[in-house]
Write a protein that holds these residues in place. Sequence first.
Motif, short mmCIF file in Angstrom:
data_model
loop_
_atom_site.label_atom_id
_atom_site.label_comp_id
_atom_site.label_asym_id
_atom_site.label_seq_id
_atom_site.Cartn_x
_atom_site.Cartn_y
_atom_site.Cartn_z
N LEU A 88 -7.32 5.04 0.77
CA LEU A 88 -6.32 6.10 0.84
C LEU A 88 -4.97 5.61 1.34
O LEU A 88 -3.95 6.24 1.05
CB LEU A 88 -6.83 7.23 1.75
CG LEU A 88 -8.07 7.98 1.25
CD1 LEU A 88 -8.50 9.02 2.28
CD2 LEU A 88 -7.81 8.65 -0.10
N ASP A 89 -4.93 4.51 2.07
CA ASP A 89 -3.65 4.00 2.54
C ASP A 89 -2.73 3.60 1.39
O ASP A 89 -1.51 3.50 1.56
CB ASP A 89 -3.86 2.78 3.45
CG ASP A 89 -4.43 3.16 4.81
OD1 ASP A 89 -4.43 4.37 5.13
OD2 ASP A 89 -4.89 2.26 5.54
N ALA A 90 -3.32 3.39 0.20
CA ALA A 90 -2.51 3.02 -0.97
C ALA A 90 -1.55 4.13 -1.37
O ALA A 90 -0.57 3.88 -2.09
CB ALA A 90 -3.40 2.66 -2.16
N TYR A 91 -1.79 5.36 -0.92
CA TYR A 91 -0.90 6.48 -1.22
C TYR A 91 0.29 6.56 -0.26
O TYR A 91 1.15 7.44 -0.43
CB TYR A 91 -1.66 7.80 -1.17
CG TYR A 91 -2.54 8.08 -2.38
CD1 TYR A 91 -2.09 7.77 -3.67
CD2 TYR A 91 -3.79 8.65 -2.24
CE1 TYR A 91 -2.88 8.02 -4.77
CE2 TYR A 91 -4.58 8.92 -3.34
CZ TYR A 91 -4.13 8.60 -4.60
OH TYR A 91 -4.91 8.87 -5.71
N GLY A 92 0.34 5.68 0.71
CA GLY A 92 1.41 5.77 1.67
C GLY A 92 1.19 6.94 2.62
O GLY A 92 0.07 7.42 2.79
N VAL A 93 2.27 7.41 3.21
CA VAL A 93 2.18 8.45 4.24
C VAL A 93 2.73 9.77 3.70
O VAL A 93 3.90 9.87 3.36
CB VAL A 93 2.95 8.05 5.51
CG1 VAL A 93 2.86 9.16 6.56
CG2 VAL A 93 2.41 6.74 6.07
#
Length: 281
Positions: A88-93
């Motif tokens: 999920l970190d691939a989506y950024g913040v």
Amino acid sequence: MFTFFSNWRRQRLLTRFDSERRARWQQNLDALPILDGLSQQEQIRLLELGWCFLHGKRFTPVMDAELTDDHCIDIALMAALPVLNLGLDAYGVFYELLIYPEEFVTDLQFVDANGVEHQSREELSGEAWEQGPVLLSQSKLADSRHWNGYNLVIHELAHKLDMANGGIADGLPALPVPLQSDWLQVFPKAFANHCRQAELALSLPEGSAEANLAWDRLWIDPYGAENQAEFFAVCVEAFFTDPIALNLAYPPLYHLLGQFLGQNPLARAPQWQPLPHLRCQ
């Protein structure tokens, strides 16, 4: 430090994902055709990513949208699919999804090729804001389940995947270094070809046999000709919902997306072949 905190939070969330809740989510997974063919391990990973996505974002209904548990679970599962092997970190913040009951009107600003700024109002079914929420039309979610080339959730989350590299959507996601050189060759070439095909179709008399054929030869959504950010989003959308069409149109781009995302939907998609006359370019 950020990765450590993300992993710690994920493990805390998963302690609440008991067998009863997993069974509930599995029912939704089994009812989504675009998730057919995933292995047991992939399904487990998708369920866990979807659970963490749901509990890491605010799902906010606006304008009297009636948001049910099924809507939220389906959105979370579809959002998890592109990052199944990225995390999920691939989506950024970003922190929120705004769910409208129908399409909504938004104010748009753009600068043309001559540097002149224009303002307009446009009706949209979805939007992803830079450093902001994702907006979705609830009425379009029912169409975002099948192998039909359309998925609103994946399209808008593809923009977030794109924005995670530098904060803007420009068709250049945060690729591994070994893929960057090939991407900079393949992606602009595919985009230019898509624009030429869309322009040709638009230039022909509407409803004519020639125009219909030109539109039929556009294997992916013509909306991708808007700009490179939209082209990236419709390509990711097609990768997961009509991979055969994307591979027919741009095999090197399909291959690069497969390397980047670590997936090969062609192997599990319903098989079809184009009519012979549509292969001719």
